[in-house]
Design a protein around this motif. Sequence first.
Motif, mmCIF file in Angstrom:
data_model
loop_
_atom_site.group_PDB
_atom_site.id
_atom_site.type_symbol
_atom_site.label_atom_id
_atom_site.label_comp_id
_atom_site.label_asym_id
_atom_site.label_seq_id
_atom_site.Cartn_x
_atom_site.Cartn_y
_atom_site.Cartn_z
ATOM 1 N N GLY A 141 0.814 -1.229 0.000
ATOM 2 C CA GLY A 141 0.000 0.000 0.000
ATOM 3 C C GLY A 141 0.843 1.273 0.000
ATOM 4 O O GLY A 141 2.066 1.241 0.060
ATOM 5 N N VAL A 142 0.135 2.374 -0.029
ATOM 6 C CA VAL A 142 0.777 3.690 -0.107
ATOM 7 C C VAL A 142 1.571 4.012 1.160
ATOM 8 O O VAL A 142 1.110 3.746 2.265
ATOM 9 C CB VAL A 142 -0.305 4.790 -0.250
ATOM 10 N N GLY A 143 2.754 4.535 0.955
ATOM 11 C CA GLY A 143 3.530 5.032 2.084
ATOM 12 C C GLY A 143 4.107 3.958 2.986
ATOM 13 O O GLY A 143 4.429 4.210 4.143
ATOM 14 N N LEU A 144 4.267 2.738 2.475
ATOM 15 C CA LEU A 144 4.783 1.670 3.336
ATOM 16 C C LEU A 144 6.275 1.420 3.124
ATOM 17 O O LEU A 144 6.841 0.518 3.720
ATOM 18 C CB LEU A 144 3.998 0.370 3.114
ATOM 19 N N GLY A 145 6.908 2.217 2.269
ATOM 20 C CA GLY A 145 8.365 2.107 2.162
ATOM 21 C C GLY A 145 8.890 1.439 0.897
ATOM 22 O O GLY A 145 10.068 1.105 0.838
ATOM 23 N N LYS A 146 8.041 1.276 -0.117
ATOM 24 C CA LYS A 146 8.505 0.627 -1.349
ATOM 25 C C LYS A 146 9.594 1.450 -2.038
ATOM 26 O O LYS A 146 10.652 0.927 -2.382
ATOM 27 C CB LYS A 146 7.325 0.432 -2.333
ATOM 28 N N THR A 147 9.294 2.738 -2.215
ATOM 29 C CA THR A 147 10.285 3.598 -2.883
ATOM 30 C C THR A 147 11.563 3.665 -2.062
ATOM 31 O O THR A 147 12.669 3.608 -2.602
ATOM 32 C CB THR A 147 9.687 5.004 -3.093
ATOM 33 N N ILE A 260 4.905 -5.762 1.185
ATOM 34 C CA ILE A 260 5.091 -5.014 2.433
ATOM 35 C C ILE A 260 3.707 -4.776 3.032
ATOM 36 O O ILE A 260 2.797 -4.333 2.341
ATOM 37 C CB ILE A 260 5.757 -3.640 2.196
ATOM 38 N N GLN A 261 3.582 -5.109 4.291
ATOM 39 C CA GLN A 261 2.312 -4.905 4.993
ATOM 40 C C GLN A 261 2.402 -3.626 5.842
ATOM 41 O O GLN A 261 3.489 -3.135 6.103
ATOM 42 C CB GLN A 261 2.050 -6.107 5.913
ATOM 43 N N ILE A 295 -1.551 7.877 14.157
ATOM 44 C CA ILE A 295 -1.514 8.047 12.702
ATOM 45 C C ILE A 295 -1.863 6.763 11.971
ATOM 46 O O ILE A 295 -1.743 5.668 12.493
ATOM 47 C CB ILE A 295 -0.158 8.544 12.162
ATOM 48 N N GLU A 296 -2.211 6.967 10.718
ATOM 49 C CA GLU A 296 -2.552 5.858 9.856
ATOM 50 C C GLU A 296 -1.332 4.974 9.670
ATOM 51 O O GLU A 296 -0.243 5.293 10.093
ATOM 52 C CB GLU A 296 -2.897 6.405 8.470
ATOM 53 N N SER A 297 -1.536 3.889 8.961
ATOM 54 C CA SER A 297 -0.398 3.019 8.668
ATOM 55 C C SER A 297 0.537 3.691 7.668
ATOM 56 O O SER A 297 1.689 3.347 7.569
ATOM 57 C CB SER A 297 -0.903 1.702 8.099
ATOM 58 N N ASN A 298 0.020 4.670 6.940
ATOM 59 C CA ASN A 298 0.832 5.372 5.948
ATOM 60 C C ASN A 298 1.972 6.135 6.619
ATOM 61 O O ASN A 298 1.775 7.156 7.256
ATOM 62 C CB ASN A 298 -0.066 6.352 5.193
ATOM 63 N N VAL A 299 3.182 5.587 6.427
ATOM 64 C CA VAL A 299 4.339 6.140 7.122
ATOM 65 C C VAL A 299 4.683 7.546 6.629
ATOM 66 O O VAL A 299 5.274 8.344 7.336
ATOM 67 C CB VAL A 299 5.553 5.206 6.939
ATOM 68 N N ARG A 300 4.273 7.840 5.399
ATOM 69 C CA ARG A 300 4.596 9.146 4.836
ATOM 70 C C ARG A 300 4.086 10.273 5.721
ATOM 71 O O ARG A 300 4.678 11.336 5.802
ATOM 72 C CB ARG A 300 3.991 9.257 3.442
ATOM 73 N N SER A 433 -6.950 3.935 8.684
ATOM 74 C CA SER A 433 -6.157 4.096 7.457
ATOM 75 C C SER A 433 -6.847 3.477 6.249
ATOM 76 O O SER A 433 -6.455 3.737 5.127
ATOM 77 C CB SER A 433 -4.769 3.488 7.627
ATOM 78 N N SER A 434 -7.867 2.658 6.477
ATOM 79 C CA SER A 434 -8.518 2.029 5.334
ATOM 80 C C SER A 434 -9.619 2.921 4.752
ATOM 81 O O SER A 434 -10.097 2.681 3.674
ATOM 82 C CB SER A 434 -9.132 0.686 5.738
ATOM 83 N N SER A 435 -9.985 3.958 5.483
ATOM 84 C CA SER A 435 -11.125 4.759 5.007
ATOM 85 C C SER A 435 -10.679 5.717 3.920
ATOM 86 O O SER A 435 -9.522 6.050 3.788
ATOM 87 C CB SER A 435 -11.726 5.544 6.145
#
Length: 435
Positions: A141-147, A260-261, A295-300, A433-435
């Motif tokens: 998902g978004v902001g989980l550290g892929k980049t 990545i979860q 905060i959401e799961s989105n680490v960003r 974070s899912s909403s």
Amino acid sequence: MNVGQEILLLLKEEITEIEYNRYIKQLIYDYKKSTSDMAVFYAPNALVSNWIKNKYTEKIAHLFEIKNNSKVSVKITLKNQIDKNTIQQKSEHKIQHSLLNPSHTFDNFMVGGSNQFAYAAVKSVSEKAGILYNPLFIHGGVGLGKTHLMQAAGNVFQNQGKIVIYTTVEQFLNDFIRHVRNKTMDRFQEKYRKCDVLLIDDIQFLSNKEGIQEEFFHTFEALKGQGKQIILTADKHPKKIGGLEKRLQSRFEHGLIADIQPPELETKIAIIEKKCELNKVKLTKDIINYIATVIESNVREIEGILSKLHAYSQLMHVDITIEFTKNVLKDQLRENRANLTLDIITQNVAKDLNIKPSEIRSKGRSKNLVYARRIAIYLCRELTQNTMPQLAQYFGMKDHTAISHTLKKINELIENDEDFKVKIEELTNKITSSS
Ligand code: ADP
Ligand code: MG
């Protein structure tokens, strides 16, 4: 020392040494062109200029504001054309086409259950390029550290003197179109087929774009044939991307696929601690825990929050306390929770506990159903504006006293059982974070 240099030294205190050395150090303050409300800096080339514009102008403006007590706009320009060309040629030779974030390193990446497989995969690829897993495909998902992970490998390769191309699908496509238009496709092909490592971010955007898929397929085959490493990221598994040529999809599945979860609470705490260290923000353990649960799961979002906290506290000359943090985060929370409905919460709880949403709302009395129902009721009460009678109706309970009884039970559990408390915090994060 002029004021511009002074400001850049202040900025140095706030960022990592490597970012300072690679980018900020190259800026030159033009005190002749600068005025009381505009600061002008020269960058040696477009890459550095864009990087600084995107990442630092706000910070620089903010530092000027603190120093001068009035608003200053910051302008980053290139030196005159002749200068620009010579400097650009030199530095382009050195840094090639890629613009990797130097802070995206393995050391700065915090590893936990949620990302350890992807981490291990990227790390081992960075040690044995082109041999182990090719391509390496990371999804999540978004902001989980892929980049971040992908660029960490890129930084390793770049430091070894390899030619690394990092690009998003969008940039790749624009580059392609430009070369088609200029009839210079041979240069395009040479550029992408001559690199040692190709990193393509957010590959899902290839979906339904046939022309570029075709070109990418040939690039892919050429690189793979020469044993050059390819790393790809996407928001989902290649099977689920859709609108992809079969041959591309099968190539993607040929190498290694790692997902990545969303980070667990402990990983999130470690990430916040790391970001504090990198951004030179001092927070107490309590505040870090608070941010991690809120905060959401989105680490960003973490970085945004830290710089907000840092900026407010500097401007207002106050320490960062937990009350202060809560205030700063209030808007954020409200935004995250505004869209939550009873259905969404119930579905999430059901999914997490492996039962059906309809069972949660049924009259079933088995132990696990009662447990799930209680959690759902508690979260609905915490995360929405529904009244107790409304909740009673939704969950098919007699009246509001049944709801208040349930809430009391859950509150007792949270107070006495640390594991349960963590479980509820994790669920809250997942749902918000899912909403
Ligand atoms: P994605 O590409 O998956 O959307 P990014 O790689 O851009 O996400 O990560 C978003 C932000 O979160 C970046 O600042 C990144 O450094 C940070 N981040 C994500 N995961 C971690 C981690 N495990 N450790 C440290 N920082 C992380
Ligand atoms: Mg990304």
